[in-house]
Write a protein that holds these residues in place. Structure first.
Motif, mmCIF file in Angstrom:
data_model
loop_
_atom_site.group_PDB
_atom_site.id
_atom_site.type_symbol
_atom_site.label_atom_id
_atom_site.label_comp_id
_atom_site.label_asym_id
_atom_site.label_seq_id
_atom_site.Cartn_x
_atom_site.Cartn_y
_atom_site.Cartn_z
ATOM 1 N N SER A 141 6.337 -9.370 2.960
ATOM 2 C CA SER A 141 7.257 -9.131 1.728
ATOM 3 C C SER A 141 7.403 -7.680 1.509
ATOM 4 O O SER A 141 6.307 -7.027 1.668
ATOM 5 C CB SER A 141 6.989 -9.939 0.738
ATOM 6 N N ALA A 142 8.367 -6.903 0.782
ATOM 7 C CA ALA A 142 8.484 -5.741 0.452
ATOM 8 C C ALA A 142 7.356 -5.550 -0.772
ATOM 9 O O ALA A 142 6.512 -4.558 -0.736
ATOM 10 C CB ALA A 142 9.836 -5.265 -0.116
ATOM 11 N N CYS A 143 7.325 -6.686 -1.581
ATOM 12 C CA CYS A 143 6.482 -6.600 -2.553
ATOM 13 C C CYS A 143 4.777 -6.297 -2.210
ATOM 14 O O CYS A 143 4.049 -5.530 -2.757
ATOM 15 C CB CYS A 143 6.480 -7.661 -3.727
ATOM 16 N N CYS A 144 4.593 -7.195 -1.070
ATOM 17 C CA CYS A 144 3.019 -7.017 -0.575
ATOM 18 C C CYS A 144 2.897 -5.466 0.019
ATOM 19 O O CYS A 144 2.092 -4.899 -0.159
ATOM 20 C CB CYS A 144 2.847 -8.322 0.071
ATOM 21 N N LEU A 145 4.083 -5.344 0.806
ATOM 22 C CA LEU A 145 3.828 -4.140 1.602
ATOM 23 C C LEU A 145 3.496 -2.984 0.487
ATOM 24 O O LEU A 145 2.749 -2.039 0.619
ATOM 25 C CB LEU A 145 5.082 -3.636 2.387
ATOM 26 N N TRP A 146 4.370 -2.814 -0.436
ATOM 27 C CA TRP A 146 4.190 -1.786 -1.650
ATOM 28 C C TRP A 146 2.749 -1.823 -2.037
ATOM 29 O O TRP A 146 2.159 -0.710 -2.372
ATOM 30 C CB TRP A 146 5.287 -1.890 -2.659
ATOM 31 N N SER A 147 2.223 -2.932 -2.447
ATOM 32 C CA SER A 147 0.685 -3.232 -3.019
ATOM 33 C C SER A 147 -0.059 -2.427 -1.981
ATOM 34 O O SER A 147 -1.062 -1.771 -2.502
ATOM 35 C CB SER A 147 0.722 -4.449 -3.466
ATOM 36 N N TYR A 148 0.025 -2.729 -0.538
ATOM 37 C CA TYR A 148 -0.739 -2.088 0.354
ATOM 38 C C TYR A 148 -0.744 -0.542 0.395
ATOM 39 O O TYR A 148 -1.714 0.306 0.414
ATOM 40 C CB TYR A 148 -0.530 -2.459 1.744
ATOM 41 N N GLY A 175 -1.533 0.533 -11.970
ATOM 42 C CA GLY A 175 -1.741 1.221 -10.526
ATOM 43 C C GLY A 175 -0.831 0.723 -9.274
ATOM 44 O O GLY A 175 -0.860 1.539 -7.943
ATOM 45 N N VAL A 176 0.188 -0.065 -9.604
ATOM 46 C CA VAL A 176 1.072 -0.487 -8.823
ATOM 47 C C VAL A 176 2.380 -0.351 -9.468
ATOM 48 O O VAL A 176 2.762 -1.392 -10.119
ATOM 49 C CB VAL A 176 0.721 -2.050 -8.003
ATOM 50 N N PRO A 177 3.030 0.815 -9.240
ATOM 51 C CA PRO A 177 4.247 1.201 -10.199
ATOM 52 C C PRO A 177 5.165 0.086 -9.638
ATOM 53 O O PRO A 177 5.496 -0.394 -8.554
ATOM 54 C CB PRO A 177 4.693 2.363 -9.566
ATOM 55 N N GLN A 396 -1.402 -14.020 -1.651
ATOM 56 C CA GLN A 396 -1.750 -14.087 -2.914
ATOM 57 C C GLN A 396 -0.696 -13.303 -3.835
ATOM 58 O O GLN A 396 -0.474 -13.615 -5.031
ATOM 59 C CB GLN A 396 -2.935 -13.116 -3.151
ATOM 60 N N ILE A 397 0.033 -12.339 -3.377
ATOM 61 C CA ILE A 397 0.943 -11.570 -4.019
ATOM 62 C C ILE A 397 2.304 -12.380 -3.875
ATOM 63 O O ILE A 397 3.184 -12.229 -4.880
ATOM 64 C CB ILE A 397 1.103 -10.083 -3.534
ATOM 65 N N ASN A 398 2.569 -12.579 -2.912
ATOM 66 C CA ASN A 398 3.993 -13.471 -2.560
ATOM 67 C C ASN A 398 3.987 -14.697 -3.491
ATOM 68 O O ASN A 398 5.186 -15.008 -4.434
ATOM 69 C CB ASN A 398 4.019 -14.176 -1.173
#
Ligand code: UDX
Length: 471
Positions: A141-148, A175-177, A396-398
């Motif tokens: 997902s984009a949300c997980c990728l961004w957290s990486y 720290g994760v905008p 976890q983030i999904n």
């Protein structure tokens, strides 16, 4: 020389990567103008026995295979992931270079574009070295990728790793905008719980940054679902093609040209279709479908807790549980009578289910899932609300986004015991259903709209096809 574009697609050798990338291959070949070579590992190629049938449906689609460097009898399961990635780097990379160089030198139709899995960055480097355009495809997902992408930031602020014995895992992460007030420590990708010098952590850190060396990025998501996070990713890539949910886009673009889903072709396990007849005999919306995807493993203790929870909920259930799921299956113990009886009355266990068909079946009313990204999207497309028990990677983030942002499910991460499972199933299947179904219906409609003519994913696929066509 033939001037038609020729795309080489290289997935990471795992089910959740192969399936969406086969979907993309079919969509590209459906144009009739693009040739695709789909490159599996020898090991997976021998397991994907139905894949060749796709070449009959799509004459410009071809399959090849390459060694992953491991012996034939190597298990290649999650526990051996570090061995697999190290072997791919040392053995597959030079073979891949040879294959791509041969294509330029000797082939009548040289490869004009490589689409490389976002965790196969060696292919990005090889393609660039040989002057071939390369696009990355990340199955997250984009949300997980961004957290990486935010991991270096989190390391610098001393926030990683998480999960020490006395740590408050419900504390919010800064720290994760874009995820302020949403992301707790326990919602961070699973690798954030391991040591920073662990090869696995380092692998994902390096692979994520490496993706930006590709000329563009493909994501199996859709704009209306993840717009806020996509805006954070946009500056990192010259172009992002959001073309998900791929399974729905295929149905919209190819229609009756292929069977209902591509899973039949891209499954590493043979699906047990007998569960469809069982579903036919169950009341509307009454069944909880349970599956933890292709990689998750669990101890026998967890397995029994889940099973008790399912039976104690009093609801009907269909559980797809791979034979290699149990990490400590040795010395099988007797199954308690109440589980045997409860399952005979209301449940069915299969090794591997035809998941998309199961989710689309009118008897299916809920999905107890590990929140793998393919499964999450498939559930959204089918409009089936979820209970999330995430295990690894992006899950976890999904699951946090499923429960707190999209509000289409319940998140039980880190708390899997029989009474939680029982309560959550009852909540999802009855008491708490109304509000979740309202959100689910709304998001399922957004998913349908984005893959229809005029929708964002439909349009972005056209852009991708056009860009691939510029040789
Ligand atoms: C993992 C990650 O969690 C995922 O997000 C990442 O992108 C790929 O690796 P996995 O465990 O394979 O994925 O889960 P998921 O992404 O949900 O993919 C599993 C696929 O297998 C789904 O497409 C699902 O339909 C299929 N499946 C699963 C079946 O067809 N039958 C089954 O019984 C179980």
């Amino acid at each position: 020389m033939d001037q038609q574009p020729h795309v080489l697609i290289l997935p990471f050798p795992a089910q959740g990567h192969i399936k969406p990338m086969v979907g993309l291959a079919a969509l590209l070949c459906h144009t009739g103008r693009i040739h695709v070579t789909f490159l599996n590992t020898d090991h997976n190629h021998s397991r994907l026995t139905h894949l060749q049938a796709l070449s009959t449906l799509f004459p410009t689609l071809h399959f090849k295979s390459i060694s992953d460097g491991l012996p034939t009898d190597h298990p290649r399961t999650l526990q051996f992931f570090p061995e697999l990635i190290s072997s791919i780097k040392s053995v597959t990379k030079p073979l891949f270079r040879e294959l791509l160089a041969d294509s330029s030198r000797k082939s009548e139709r040289p490869v004009t574009c490589v689409i490389a899995d976002g965790i196969m960055s060696f292919a990005i480097d090889v393609a660039k070295e040989l002057g071939v355009r390369v696009i990355a495809f990340r199955t997250f997902s984009a949300c997980c990728l961004w957290s990486y992408f935010c991991l270096p930031n989190l390391i610098q602020e001393g926030q990683l790793p998480v999960g020490a014995a006395d740590e408050d895992m419900d504390m919010m992460v800064a720290g994760v905008p874009g995820m302020e007030g949403l992301l707790r420590r326990r919602d961070l990708p699973r690798i954030c719980r391991i040591q920073l010098n662990d090869p696995l952590f380092q692998f994902f850190l390096v692979e994520t940054q490496a993706m930006t060396r590709a000329s563009a990025l493909i994501l199996n998501t859709f704009d209306d679902l993840e717009a806020s996070i996509l805006s954070h990713l946009a500056p990192l890539f010259s172009k992002i093609y959001t073309i998900g949910p791929l399974n729905a886009l295929m149905r919209s673009r190819i229609g009756d040209g292929v069977p209902r889903s591509l899973s039949t072709f891209s499954n590493l396990w043979e699906a047990d279709n007998s569960c469809m007849a069982w579903l036919d005999s169950q009341p509307l919306g009454s069944v909880v479908y349970v599956s933890f995807g292709s990689l998750a493993i669990m101890t026998r203790g967890f397995f029994m807790e889940l099973w008790h929870g399912l039976v104690n909920s009093g609801k009907r259930f269909l559980w797809a549980i791979r034979r290699d799921t149990l990490s400590d299956a040795k010395g099988e113990q007797a199954i308690p009578v109440e589980l045997q009886e409860g399952t005979k009355e209301r449940g069915l266990l299969v090794d591997w289910a035809p998941q998309e068909e199961v989710l689309a079946h009118p008897s299916t009313g809920g999905f107890l899932t590990h929140s793998g990204w393919n499964s999450t999207l498939e559930s959204i497309v089918a409009g089936v609300p979820m209970i999330c028990w995430p295990q690894i990677g992006d899950q976890q983030i999904n699951s946090r986004w499923v429960s707190e942002v999209w509000r289409i499910g319940l998140d039980i991460k880190d708390t899997c015991d029989r009474s939680t499972v029982e309560t959550m199933i009852r909540t999802l299947m009855k008491d708490g259903r109304e509000e979740i179904m309202m959100s689910m219906d709304r998001i399922a409609k957004l998913a349908r709209d984005c893959v229809g003519q005029g929708g964002s994913s439909y349009h972005n696929l056209d852009m991708l096809i056009e860009d691939i066509g510029k040789i």
